[in-house]
Design an enzyme around this catalytic site. Structure first.
Site, PDB file in Angstrom:
ATOM      1  N   ASP A  42       0.808  -1.216   0.000  1.00  0.00           N
ATOM      2  CA  ASP A  42       0.000   0.000   0.000  1.00  0.00           C
ATOM      3  C   ASP A  42       0.843   1.270   0.000  1.00  0.00           C
ATOM      4  O   ASP A  42       2.069   1.213   0.166  1.00  0.00           O
ATOM      5  CB  ASP A  42      -0.957  -0.009   1.215  1.00  0.00           C
ATOM      6  N   GLU A  50      -9.514  -2.000   5.313  1.00  0.00           N
ATOM      7  CA  GLU A  50     -10.168  -1.656   6.569  1.00  0.00           C
ATOM      8  C   GLU A  50     -11.429  -2.505   6.772  1.00  0.00           C
ATOM      9  O   GLU A  50     -11.995  -3.024   5.795  1.00  0.00           O
ATOM     10  CB  GLU A  50     -10.557  -0.169   6.538  1.00  0.00           C
ATOM     11  N   HIS A  92      -7.014  -4.859  10.284  1.00  0.00           N
ATOM     12  CA  HIS A  92      -6.780  -4.596   8.854  1.00  0.00           C
ATOM     13  C   HIS A  92      -5.450  -5.196   8.385  1.00  0.00           C
ATOM     14  O   HIS A  92      -4.519  -5.376   9.166  1.00  0.00           O
ATOM     15  CB  HIS A  92      -6.914  -3.107   8.503  1.00  0.00           C
ATOM     16  N   ASN A 136      -7.330  -2.911  14.312  1.00  0.00           N
ATOM     17  CA  ASN A 136      -8.731  -3.257  14.024  1.00  0.00           C
ATOM     18  C   ASN A 136      -8.823  -4.456  13.075  1.00  0.00           C
ATOM     19  O   ASN A 136      -9.867  -4.706  12.474  1.00  0.00           O
ATOM     20  CB  ASN A 136      -9.463  -2.044  13.425  1.00  0.00           C
TER      21      ASN A 136
HETATM   22  C1  GLP Z   1      -0.516   0.417   8.589  1.00  0.00           C
HETATM   23  C2  GLP Z   1      -0.123  -0.413   7.367  1.00  0.00           C
HETATM   24  C3  GLP Z   1      -0.305  -1.894   7.629  1.00  0.00           C
HETATM   25  C4  GLP Z   1       0.322  -2.265   8.957  1.00  0.00           C
HETATM   26  C5  GLP Z   1      -0.384  -1.529  10.058  1.00  0.00           C
HETATM   27  C6  GLP Z   1       0.107  -1.872  11.445  1.00  0.00           C
HETATM   28  O1  GLP Z   1      -1.853   0.724   8.630  1.00  0.00           O
HETATM   29  N1  GLP Z   1      -0.854  -0.067   6.208  1.00  0.00           N
HETATM   30  O2  GLP Z   1       0.288  -2.624   6.562  1.00  0.00           O
HETATM   31  O3  GLP Z   1       0.227  -3.656   9.163  1.00  0.00           O
HETATM   32  O4  GLP Z   1      -0.159  -0.145   9.845  1.00  0.00           O
HETATM   33  O5  GLP Z   1       1.209  -1.098  11.778  1.00  0.00           O
HETATM   34  P1  GLP Z   1       2.218  -1.386  12.937  1.00  0.00           P
HETATM   35  O6  GLP Z   1       3.063  -2.530  12.504  1.00  0.00           O
HETATM   36  O7  GLP Z   1       2.987  -0.120  13.067  1.00  0.00           O
HETATM   37  O8  GLP Z   1       1.406  -1.698  14.143  1.00  0.00           O
END
Ligand code: GLP
Length: 247
Positions: free
Chosen positions: A67, A143, A138, A136
């Site tokens: 993404d 989402e 995702h 959440n």
């Molecule tokens: C973002 C990214 C996800 C990632 C998520 C969790 O939203 N788009 O790919 O898994 O954050 O992030 P973190 O690893 O910092 O908790």
């Protein structure tokens, strides 16, 4: 589904990097699906270390990222393109031309989504997709919703995600509201999936994803249907799964 429980973040990062290492060694021109966020940073650090010690070669590796924030240029230090350069690409011998990330500056949404789906297709699909997990549930920026988005799409980020990601920006107002993300079908078509999670803040999302019903309200729950998923998570992230003895 295979679950590897690790003591802590460091051990999770080493184990996840081990699995990616095995993929690269067994197929030197593998297509790696890559993720951003804080969770994979330690994994990338291990890969960089093994590259520097001469144990890993990225020269033929191709990559596609999950993404990118819509509206951010690749040289913006909050963009995922920048994240990938600073955490992995600029430290290993991957050919920048073989790395792919959605173009956050493209305003024609339909064109960018179809371009990115075509990129994945032209590479012959993803051999190993690395995933973090949102609080959440995702994955990528898929989402919680009423349905699973199939292909690359433009997402309106939820308040929860904007709040969670605000820690990387100087204020909440600076967090982009939209992002381009691979869809659930893009992810599920990967031949192998590696989901990593660390810390108590991920325990509920991981529990719901792996033990709850398969529902677009918890996007990662779809992974229960994938034939080749490895979960590498530390004790804290797995605490609710262990407590309920569901796996
Ligand atoms: C973002 C990214 C996800 C990632 C998520 C969790 O939203 N788009 O790919 O898994 O954050 O992030 P973190 O690893 O910092 O908790």
């Amino acid at each position: 589904m295979r679950i590897y429980q690790t003591k802590d973040y460091q051990e999770m990062s080493r184990k996840a990097a081990n699995i990616i290492f095995a993929q690269i060694v067994s197929k030197p021109d593998a297509v790696l699906g890559l993720a951003t966020g804080s969770t994979p940073i330690g994994t990338y650090q291990n890969l960089v270390k093994w590259y520097q010690s001469g144990d890993l070669d990225f020269s033929q590796i191709r990559s596609v990222n999950l993404d990118e924030y819509k509206g951010l240029a690749a040289d913006n230090d909050q963009s995922y393109a920048y994240f990938m350069r600073t955490n992995l690409f600029s430290h290993v011998n991957i050919n920048p031309a073989n790395t792919n990330i959605p173009n956050g500056l493209e305003t024609d949404i339909e064109m960018e989504c179809s371009r990115y789906n075509n990129v994945i297709h032209a590479l012959g699909g993803i051999d190993l997709q690395l995933l973090g997990l949102g609080g959440n549930g995702h994955i990528g920026f898929n989402e919680p919703d009423d349905f699973f988005e199939k292909g690359t799409h433009c997402v309106k980020l939820t308040e929860d995600t904007i709040k969670a990601n605000a820690r990387f920006f100087s204020s909440m107002d600076e967090v982009p509201q939209y992002a381009y993300s691979m869809g659930i079908q893009n992810i599920m078509e990967a031949r192998k999936i590696l989901l990593i999670a660390s810390g108590a803040s991920k325990a509920e999302a991981l529990y719901k994803s792996l033990c709850g019903p398969i529902t677009p309200a918890v996007p990662a729950s779809i992974l229960q249907l994938h034939p080749h998923v490895s979960i590498v998570a530390d004790e804290e992230a797995l605490s609710l799964i262990r407590k309920h003895r569901c796996l």
